[in-house]
Design a protein around this motif. Sequence first.
Motif, mmCIF file in Angstrom:
data_model
loop_
_atom_site.group_PDB
_atom_site.id
_atom_site.type_symbol
_atom_site.label_atom_id
_atom_site.label_comp_id
_atom_site.label_asym_id
_atom_site.label_seq_id
_atom_site.Cartn_x
_atom_site.Cartn_y
_atom_site.Cartn_z
ATOM 1 N N GLY A 201 0.795 -1.064 -0.071
ATOM 2 C CA GLY A 201 -0.083 -0.050 -0.131
ATOM 3 C C GLY A 201 0.789 1.034 0.057
ATOM 4 N N LYS A 202 1.871 1.350 0.727
ATOM 5 C CA LYS A 202 2.825 2.506 0.947
ATOM 6 C C LYS A 202 4.098 2.393 0.356
ATOM 7 C CE LYS A 202 1.973 5.145 4.480
ATOM 8 N NZ LYS A 202 2.081 5.662 5.736
ATOM 9 N N GLY A 203 4.336 1.295 -0.197
ATOM 10 C CA GLY A 203 5.570 1.008 -0.977
ATOM 11 C C GLY A 203 6.954 1.010 -0.031
ATOM 12 N N LEU A 204 6.651 1.100 1.381
ATOM 13 C CA LEU A 204 7.994 0.764 2.256
ATOM 14 C C LEU A 204 8.689 -0.303 2.188
ATOM 15 C CD1 LEU A 204 6.171 2.683 5.396
ATOM 16 C CD2 LEU A 204 7.512 3.759 3.788
ATOM 17 N N SER A 205 9.955 -0.315 2.614
ATOM 18 C CA SER A 205 10.656 -1.692 2.496
ATOM 19 C C SER A 205 10.724 -1.981 3.988
ATOM 20 C CB SER A 205 11.869 -1.360 2.054
ATOM 21 O OG SER A 205 12.770 -0.324 3.132
ATOM 22 N N PHE A 206 9.488 -2.635 4.412
ATOM 23 C CA PHE A 206 9.146 -2.902 5.831
ATOM 24 C C PHE A 206 9.574 -4.282 6.118
ATOM 25 C CE2 PHE A 206 6.614 -4.698 9.076
ATOM 26 C CZ PHE A 206 6.828 -3.526 10.360
ATOM 27 N N ASN A 207 10.503 -4.719 7.044
ATOM 28 C CA ASN A 207 10.989 -6.209 7.492
ATOM 29 C C ASN A 207 10.209 -6.747 8.436
ATOM 30 O OD1 ASN A 207 11.943 -4.756 9.535
ATOM 31 N ND2 ASN A 207 14.104 -5.042 8.994
ATOM 32 N N GLY A 208 9.346 -6.031 9.209
ATOM 33 C CA GLY A 208 8.495 -6.546 10.241
ATOM 34 C C GLY A 208 9.064 -6.164 11.472
ATOM 35 N N LEU A 209 9.965 -5.305 11.594
ATOM 36 C CA LEU A 209 10.409 -4.872 12.779
ATOM 37 C C LEU A 209 10.041 -3.461 13.099
ATOM 38 C CD1 LEU A 209 14.074 -6.540 12.889
ATOM 39 C CD2 LEU A 209 11.929 -7.440 14.116
ATOM 40 N N TYR A 210 9.744 -2.851 14.271
ATOM 41 C CA TYR A 210 9.468 -1.581 14.595
ATOM 42 C C TYR A 210 10.645 -0.998 15.641
ATOM 43 C CZ TYR A 210 4.819 -2.591 12.648
ATOM 44 O OH TYR A 210 3.936 -2.949 11.886
ATOM 45 N N GLN A 215 6.247 3.418 17.466
ATOM 46 C CA GLN A 215 6.242 3.382 16.074
ATOM 47 C C GLN A 215 5.077 2.074 15.765
ATOM 48 O OE1 GLN A 215 8.846 1.628 13.764
ATOM 49 N NE2 GLN A 215 9.141 3.094 12.194
ATOM 50 N N ALA A 216 5.052 1.108 16.591
ATOM 51 C CA ALA A 216 4.271 0.078 16.061
ATOM 52 C C ALA A 216 2.690 0.377 16.362
ATOM 53 C CB ALA A 216 4.728 -1.256 17.155
ATOM 54 N N ASN A 217 2.669 1.151 17.637
ATOM 55 C CA ASN A 217 1.222 1.661 17.806
ATOM 56 C C ASN A 217 0.747 2.490 16.567
ATOM 57 O OD1 ASN A 217 1.107 -0.088 20.048
ATOM 58 N ND2 ASN A 217 1.577 1.638 21.491
ATOM 59 N N LYS A 218 1.628 3.212 16.282
ATOM 60 C CA LYS A 218 1.088 4.505 15.152
ATOM 61 C C LYS A 218 0.547 3.733 14.075
ATOM 62 C CE LYS A 218 3.539 8.663 16.328
ATOM 63 N NZ LYS A 218 5.074 8.993 16.287
ATOM 64 N N ARG A 219 1.279 2.672 13.514
ATOM 65 C CA ARG A 219 1.056 1.644 12.359
ATOM 66 C C ARG A 219 -0.116 1.073 12.410
ATOM 67 N NH1 ARG A 219 3.696 4.513 8.367
ATOM 68 N NH2 ARG A 219 5.894 4.047 8.226
ATOM 69 N N ILE A 220 -0.355 0.500 13.718
ATOM 70 C CA ILE A 220 -1.687 0.006 14.023
ATOM 71 C C ILE A 220 -2.798 0.844 13.969
ATOM 72 C CG2 ILE A 220 -2.864 -1.273 15.713
ATOM 73 C CD1 ILE A 220 -0.354 -2.426 17.132
ATOM 74 N N PHE A 223 -3.422 1.706 10.162
ATOM 75 C CA PHE A 223 -4.164 0.377 9.804
ATOM 76 C C PHE A 223 -5.502 0.206 10.080
ATOM 77 C CE2 PHE A 223 -5.310 -3.890 9.064
ATOM 78 C CZ PHE A 223 -4.942 -4.019 7.712
ATOM 79 N N LYS A 224 -5.727 0.464 11.233
ATOM 80 C CA LYS A 224 -7.201 0.339 11.558
ATOM 81 C C LYS A 224 -8.204 1.353 10.966
ATOM 82 C CE LYS A 224 -7.545 0.111 16.363
ATOM 83 N NZ LYS A 224 -7.186 0.140 17.460
ATOM 84 N N GLU A 225 -7.709 2.583 11.066
ATOM 85 C CA GLU A 225 -8.428 3.808 10.620
ATOM 86 C C GLU A 225 -8.586 3.328 8.970
ATOM 87 O OE1 GLU A 225 -7.012 8.015 10.451
ATOM 88 O OE2 GLU A 225 -6.988 7.467 12.387
ATOM 89 N N LYS A 226 -7.701 2.730 8.303
ATOM 90 C CA LYS A 226 -7.989 2.257 6.809
ATOM 91 C C LYS A 226 -8.991 1.216 6.552
ATOM 92 C CE LYS A 226 -5.072 3.429 3.397
ATOM 93 N NZ LYS A 226 -5.770 4.205 2.509
ATOM 94 N N VAL A 227 -9.167 0.227 7.729
ATOM 95 C CA VAL A 227 -9.904 -0.848 7.538
ATOM 96 C C VAL A 227 -11.360 -0.770 8.252
ATOM 97 C CG1 VAL A 227 -8.253 -2.263 6.739
ATOM 98 C CG2 VAL A 227 -8.977 -2.355 9.345
ATOM 99 N N THR A 228 -11.398 0.302 8.969
ATOM 100 C CA THR A 228 -12.585 0.343 9.941
ATOM 101 C C THR A 228 -13.569 1.284 9.544
ATOM 102 O OG1 THR A 228 -11.036 -0.247 11.755
ATOM 103 C CG2 THR A 228 -13.364 0.217 12.397
ATOM 104 N N VAL A 229 -14.803 1.202 9.453
ATOM 105 C CA VAL A 229 -15.954 2.131 9.334
ATOM 106 C C VAL A 229 -16.806 2.391 10.727
ATOM 107 C CG1 VAL A 229 -15.909 2.074 6.664
ATOM 108 C CG2 VAL A 229 -17.410 0.751 8.238
ATOM 109 N N ASP A 230 -17.409 3.455 10.568
ATOM 110 C CA ASP A 230 -17.958 3.912 11.769
ATOM 111 C C ASP A 230 -19.103 2.797 12.056
ATOM 112 O OD1 ASP A 230 -16.719 6.282 12.086
ATOM 113 O OD2 ASP A 230 -18.165 7.464 11.420
ATOM 114 N N SER A 231 -19.772 2.232 10.919
ATOM 115 C CA SER A 231 -20.791 1.321 11.469
ATOM 116 C C SER A 231 -20.282 0.032 11.974
ATOM 117 C CB SER A 231 -21.745 0.908 10.164
ATOM 118 O OG SER A 231 -21.084 0.715 9.036
ATOM 119 N N ASP A 232 -18.927 -0.228 11.744
ATOM 120 C CA ASP A 232 -18.473 -1.612 12.167
ATOM 121 C C ASP A 232 -18.318 -1.939 13.754
ATOM 122 O OD1 ASP A 232 -17.636 -2.496 9.780
ATOM 123 O OD2 ASP A 232 -15.603 -1.635 9.880
#
Length: 667
Positions: A201-210, A215-220, A223-232
Amino acid sequence: MTEYLNTINLGANTLGVKVAARRYFNKEVSELSLSESTVIAAITKNPSKLNPITHPENNAVRRKQVLHNMLSQGYIDESRYQEALNDPVYERIQNVNLVTQGEDKPYSYYTDELTEQVVDALMERLDYKKEDATKLLYSGGLTIYANQDPDLQAIVDQEINNPENYDTAKYSISWRYTLQHEDGTIVNFSEKDIEKYLKEGKGLSFNGLYTSKDQANKRIEEFKEKVTVDSDRILGETVDYVLEPQASFVLMDPHTGEVLALTGGRGEKKQSKTLNRASNVLRQPGSTFKIITSFAPAIDLYGATLASTYYDSEYTLGNKTFKNWYSGGYLGFQSIRDGIVYSLNIVAVRCLMETVKPERGYQYAESLGITSLVKDDENPALALGGLTRGVSNLELTQAFSAIANGGELEKAKFFSKIVDQDGKVLIDTTEDKPTQVMKATTAYLLTDAMKESMESNRAFASDVRVSSTSTRAHFDGMSQAGKSGTTSNNRDIWFIGYTPYYIGGVWGGCDDNQVLKDAKTGEYNGGTGFHKDIWRKIMTKIHEGKTDPGFSKPEDIVEAQVCRKSGKLPTSGCYQDYRGSAVITELFAKGTVPTEKCTYHTSWGAMLVPENLRDLDTDDHYYSYKEPEEEEEDEDSERDSDSSEKNTKNKITISEQGPSKKKSAED
Ligand SMILES: [Zn+2]
C-alpha cells in the motif's frame, strides 16, 4: 550440586513449594508456620481433591493425618500439634487468594521444558501414553527433583535480559483485530496485514520490525483507520510486543548432563508454554557444524589429524561455489586446526567431501544427539551447517558437551528423579550411563584447537588477513574452548563454549529470520557480536572464585613436529618457506603421527602445489612450482576450453628470493 525440590502441581497453577508458599500464604517457604506447611504437604497426595481453596474440608482431613504422623513419629510434641490443629489456617488462604488473584506467574522457560521432558521420560521409560503421562504429571502428586540451579539461572536470566548487552531494541508484534460489519460479516486482521499494507500500500521496505512500541502503535492505528468504518463493531483486539533481536542460552554440566539453567528468550514472559528459543526452535547452526559433521568425524574415524591439510581455494561442486567468510584471497593448504581456529569454510567442505563423506557426517551428528536432520541434508553444505530444518540450541550444546566430557555424551537431564505420591522412585536419571561417542583423544584435540580460536592470533599467510573467530568471548583466568557460528546473511549467530566446569550455548537472531546486519543495504538489527558478550559475561560470573584445573589431557596424546602445509614430517625445505618456517609442533593421538615426509616444499622452500590444484589462485600459488615439460602437455589437453586469461596463471617463475607479487605476475 544442590538439588532443590519442585513439587509439581500444588494446585492453582503452582509448581514447587516455593511458589505454593507465595500463592497460598504470600510468604517465603522459610517463613511458613507448622500449620501452613502441613496444608501444602497435604495437597500432594491428590492435588485436585485436596486443594485447600476448592476443597478445604478434604485438605483439613489429610492435614490432620500429616500432623498426627508427625506427632507419633516424634517430629513435634503434643502442644505444637494442638496449636497447629487449632489454627484457622484456611481463612488466611482465602484472603491471600483474593489478593493474589490473577497474579500467578507463568512457568519459566526451564519449567516449560522440564514438564515436556518429564512427559517424554514417562513415555519412553515407563511406556505411558502421552495423555496418561500428562495426567500423571499434572494431577498424580509426583515429586520432581529438577536439576536447575537457581543461582546460575538468575545469572543467565540477568544477562540475557540486560539491555546493555544489546545495542538495538526493536519490536516485532503479534496483533489480532476482529471486526463485525453492519451486515453481520466478521473479518480478522493480523500483523501480517499491516506488513502487507506498509509494503504494497505504501511502498515501504518494511521487514516486520518496529523501532519502538510507539512506532508499532502508530502503524496499528493507521491501519485500523484504513479498514474500520463507523458502522463496524470491534469484537476484539490484542497486541503483544516482542523484543528483537532475540537470544537463548543453555547452561549444562557436561560431566553429568545436568541442565543447570536455560532461557528461551529475552523480555517479559507472559504465559506458560510460549515460544522456547532454547529448546523448541530450530535455527541454522552455521559454522558450529564444521566440528560436528566434518572435523570431528575426520579425526575420530577416518584417519585425519589436526595437521591434515585441505586446499583453501575457490571450490565449486555442481552449481554451488563455496566461499570463505573473510575476503582478500585464499590461503592454500590449511590444516584442520586452522580450519577450526579461523573457521575456514573450504577446508571444512573439502574435509567432509574428501575424507568423511556427507552421509557419514550426517550419521556422526546423529550419534552426538542431533535429531533434526533430514535425508536431504546429506550434501556438501552439511559441513557449514546449511540444513533443511536447523537445530535447537539444546541439542547443539548437548552435542558439544560430549567433546567437553572427553568424548562421553551425557544426555541433557532436566531432573534427577521422579517420585510418586507413595514415595516410590519412578525414574532416576542419575544412574544413566553416558555413551562414548568419540575417542577421548579426538575430544582433546578438538578442544585444543577450539581453545586457540578464543585466543588472539593470525593465520600463516602472506597478505591474506584472517583472525581467530572467538576472541570476543574470551574471559580471563579459566581454560576455555569454543566454536562460533554465523550464518550467511547474518541471520543466526552462535557460540558454544566450555570450561573444565560448564558448557554454555548461546544463540542470537530475529524471530522472523530478519538479518542482524547487512553491510550492503545498511540494515542493522543488533549486529553479529552481542551473543559473545553475553556468553563472556555469564561465564565470568559463574566461574568467580573457581581455580583453573585446565582441560584434562589423555595419556595417549603426543607431540610431533610437522610441516603445516602438508601435515607431514618436515624436510629442510619446509623451514625455508618465505612466509616463515612452516615447521610447527602439533598434537597427535598416539599412533597417528605421520611417517611420510613433506612433498609440497622443494628443497629451497618453494611450494610444489599438486597438479590438480595449480589452477587455483591462493597464497600457496605464489610459490607453485612449474615443471616445464610435463606440465605443458597436461595443460594443453586440459585447457582447451579455458580462457586465455586463465592460461597465464601458471606461468609464474619462482625465484629463490621469494614470490613475485600475485597481481603483477598475472597481469
Ligand atoms: Zn613442507
